[in-house]
Design a protein around this motif. Structure first.
Motif, PDB file in Angstrom:
ATOM      1  N   LEU A 116     115.170 -61.703 103.422  1.00 56.92           N
ATOM      2  CA  LEU A 116     114.183 -62.214 102.471  1.00 56.92           C
ATOM      3  C   LEU A 116     112.896 -61.422 102.663  1.00 56.92           C
ATOM      4  N   LEU A 117     112.407 -60.833 101.558  1.00 58.45           N
ATOM      5  CA  LEU A 117     111.148 -60.083 101.610  1.00 58.45           C
ATOM      6  C   LEU A 117     110.146 -60.779 100.706  1.00 58.45           C
ATOM      7  N   ILE A 118     108.951 -61.061 101.240  1.00 58.43           N
ATOM      8  CA  ILE A 118     107.887 -61.623 100.403  1.00 58.43           C
ATOM      9  C   ILE A 118     106.733 -60.628 100.434  1.00 58.43           C
ATOM     10  N   ALA A 119     106.333 -60.169  99.247  1.00 56.92           N
ATOM     11  CA  ALA A 119     105.295 -59.129  99.190  1.00 56.92           C
ATOM     12  C   ALA A 119     104.080 -59.630  98.422  1.00 56.92           C
ATOM     13  N   GLY A 120     102.911 -59.514  99.033  1.00 60.19           N
ATOM     14  CA  GLY A 120     101.657 -59.899  98.369  1.00 60.19           C
ATOM     15  C   GLY A 120     100.815 -58.654  98.126  1.00 60.19           C
ATOM     16  N   ASP A 121     100.140 -58.624  96.964  1.00 64.74           N
ATOM     17  CA  ASP A 121      99.299 -57.462  96.649  1.00 64.74           C
ATOM     18  C   ASP A 121      97.913 -57.693  97.254  1.00 64.74           C
ATOM     19  N   ILE A 122      97.572 -56.935  98.296  1.00 62.98           N
ATOM     20  CA  ILE A 122      96.264 -57.115  98.936  1.00 62.98           C
ATOM     21  C   ILE A 122      95.353 -55.914  98.657  1.00 62.98           C
ATOM     22  N   SER A 123      95.646 -55.220  97.544  1.00 60.05           N
ATOM     23  CA  SER A 123      94.870 -54.018  97.209  1.00 60.05           C
ATOM     24  C   SER A 123      93.385 -54.361  97.016  1.00 60.05           C
ATOM     25  N   ASP A 124      93.109 -55.481  96.289  1.00 58.34           N
ATOM     26  CA  ASP A 124      91.701 -55.835  96.039  1.00 58.34           C
ATOM     27  C   ASP A 124      90.965 -56.063  97.342  1.00 58.34           C
ATOM     28  N   LEU A 125      91.660 -56.726  98.268  1.00 59.91           N
ATOM     29  CA  LEU A 125      91.058 -57.008  99.581  1.00 59.91           C
ATOM     30  C   LEU A 125      90.717 -55.698 100.294  1.00 59.91           C
ATOM     31  N   ARG A 126      91.676 -54.775 100.253  1.00 62.06           N
ATOM     32  CA  ARG A 126      91.491 -53.469 100.891  1.00 62.06           C
ATOM     33  C   ARG A 126      90.347 -52.692 100.241  1.00 62.06           C
ATOM     34  N   ARG A 127      90.304 -52.754  98.896  1.00 57.61           N
ATOM     35  CA  ARG A 127      89.242 -52.017  98.181  1.00 57.61           C
ATOM     36  C   ARG A 127      87.876 -52.599  98.521  1.00 57.61           C
ATOM     37  N   LEU A 128      87.826 -53.948  98.572  1.00 55.79           N
ATOM     38  CA  LEU A 128      86.551 -54.594  98.918  1.00 55.79           C
ATOM     39  C   LEU A 128      86.117 -54.197 100.320  1.00 55.79           C
ATOM     40  N   GLU A 129      87.104 -54.169 101.205  1.00 55.16           N
ATOM     41  CA  GLU A 129      86.832 -53.786 102.592  1.00 55.16           C
ATOM     42  C   GLU A 129      86.268 -52.362 102.636  1.00 55.16           C
ATOM     43  N   ARG A 130      86.933 -51.455 101.888  1.00 58.60           N
ATOM     44  CA  ARG A 130      86.474 -50.059 101.839  1.00 58.60           C
ATOM     45  C   ARG A 130      85.064 -49.987 101.243  1.00 58.60           C
TER      46      ARG A 130
END
Ligand code: ADP
Length: 477
Positions: free
Chosen positions: A235-249
């Motif tokens: 079972l694979l559960i994938a969440g998109d955390i791109s916004d979080l990463r971009r905010l961090e950057r």
């Protein structure tokens, strides 16, 4: 071929045949015994009588066998007539027809059997309905989940993939059944899947899919327990955390840029202040120049801190702004008046045209003023002496439009998309020389978005720029 019916036939036939044979044998034995006794008494010809009796017995046996055959045939036929409808219905039920039922009008064992089979079929239909509705529920939940959910089988094929996962991996609607490696060709994801396959614990990993735009998925993976132990499913559960990463950057970049912006004027202030302190005999003219530099850099710092505070207020989810009915013309005129003198000093022709009259919109007056003011200030800053800056205000169907046009340096196309970013400068030297903080357009963009509006720019290097702000009559609720 009907083995059950054949067995009934054989049983009835054999039973009645054995019974008739035994009966005939007993009758024969009694008859022969009586004849023998009569023979002893010399009354009859024993041999002839026994032969006749044997012939009679064989004939009786033959007739009995034919009779038994007819009885067995009848019994088997009767059984077949009774059992056939039940068998046929059972066959239809087994084939999956949930509506098939047996006629239960009979009052015997067959009737009872039919009744129980119908009850069984009813129970099965209700269980199927329940299972179907549960399946629909699960499917709806999976398809509305914001996280991507994928189940991978032992062979590496996709057994389940919800809508979010299909979007994340740009997978076709018929991805189920395909090899997961065909759908996601990312080596890091494949490696993660292999690690999950070999592990008895849940694993988690953040995997960067696209380094350039920081598309990042957070994967959680675990083996699905299989009581039979036949197949290892994952079972694979994938969440998109791109916004979080971009905010961090963005946060990291902002801190680095802000520190850099503060450091330059601060070093100048410190350097000149220390020189003044160390050398009290400096002539008045040099002292004056040093003090002027200290004052200029202090003003720069003050402007920078003011703009940063402004942005912080805009960032803090609307920052308690007071929206009111505001006359757009009045705000435009105030901003225009505030820049009349600086424009004149630089030899720039600043003009304003409007077709709004006393049209009012619901807005935050201070933010609107600041935005228009920033745009006029930039236009003056980046337009050489002798140029023209024009402020226009007009109304459209959805709101008002404010346009600030200049005949200045213009902006090269490669910078256009980025000039609204914090601290981004198309021409850093010119901006710094003109006292720019690199935050003006970021503040304008934020303020316009807060009003539910938008800002766009057209520019040609060496010809000039045109900034257009569109604001609705009322901000979104
Ligand atoms: P700054 O304080 O540097 O002016 P802004 O955020 O206001 O920062 O603007 C970002 C950059 O966009 C500026 O550094 C400048 O290169 C460019 N720019 C903004 N307005 C104009 C304009 N009217 N003409 C030419 N370039 C402009």
């Amino acid at each position: 071929m009907n083995p059950f019916r054949d067995r009934i036939f054989t049983a009835v036939f054999a039973g009645s045949a054995i019974a008739s044979t035994i009966a005939v044998s007993i009758i024969g034995w009694v008859a022969i015994h009586n004849i023998e006794e009569a023979g002893v008494k010399q009354q009859i010809d024993v041999h002839a009588a026994v032969v006749q009796i044997y012939i009679a017995l064989v004939a009786i046996c033959g007739i009995a066998l034919v009779f038994c055959y007819i009885v067995a045939l009848f019994a088997a036929g009767r059984f077949r007539r009774d059992a056939d409808p039940i068998l046929r219905a059972a066959q239809t039920m087994a084939a999956g027809d949930a509506h098939a039922r047996i006629d239960v009008s009979r009052d015997d064992e067959f009737g009872k059997m039919a009744e129980w089979m119908n009850a069984l079929a009813d129970r099965r239909a209700s269980l199927l309905r329940e299972a179907e509705s549960q399946q629909n529920e699960v499917r709806t939940i999976l398809d509305h989940a914001s996280e991507g959910i994928i189940v991978i089988g032992e062979s590496g094929r996709i057994l389940l993939m919800n809508g979010a996962a299909r979007l994340m991996f740009h997978a076709p609607p018929d991805a189920t059944g395909r090899l997961f490696v065909e759908v996601s060709r990312n080596a890091k994801i494949q490696e993660f899947v292999e690690r999950v396959r070999d592990s008895f614990e849940s694993l988690q990993a953040d995997i960067v899919i696209d380094e350039e735009d920081l598309t990042t998925f957070r994967f959680r993976g675990s083996r699905i327990p299989d009581p039979g132990g036949r197949e290892v499913r994952i079972l694979l559960i994938a969440g998109d955390i791109s916004d979080l990463r971009r905010l961090e950057r963005m946060r990291i970049d902002f801190v680095a840029n802000a520190s850099h912006e503060i450091k330059t004027p601060l070093s100048a202030i410190l350097g000149y202040a220390e020189t003044l302190q160390d050398d009290p005999d400096l002539d008045a003219e040099t002292r004056g120049k040093f003090l002027e530099t200290i004052a200029r850099n202090s003003r720069r710092l003050e402007e920078l801190v003011r703009d940063m505070l402004h942005l912080a207020r805009l960032d803090s989810a609307g920052g308690a702004f007071q929206f009111d009915s505001v006359s757009v013309v009045e705000v435009c005129e105030s901003a225009f008046e505030a820049h009349r003198e600086p424009a004149k000093k630089k030899g720039i022709d600043l003009s304003m045209s409007e077709t709004l009259g006393d049209l009012k919109i619901i807005a935050e007056r201070e933010l609107l003023y600041q935005s228009i003011s920033n745009l006029i200030s930039n236009a003056i800053k980046y337009t050489p002496s002798g140029g023209k800056v024009t402020l226009e205000a007009s109304a459209g169907a959805a709101g008002v439009q404010i346009i600030v046009k200049d005949t200045g340096t213009g902006i090269a196309p490669e910078h256009l998309a980025r000039i609204f970013e914090r601290f981004y400068r198309a021409d850093p030297a010119r901006s710094r020389e003109a006292g720019g903080t690199g935050l003006g357009l970021a503040i304008v963009k934020h303020a316009v978005l807060l009003h539910g509006g938008k800002i766009d720019v057209e520019s040609e290097p060496g010809v000039g720029s045109r900034f257009r702000v569109s604001i609705p009559f009322e901000p979104p609720k």
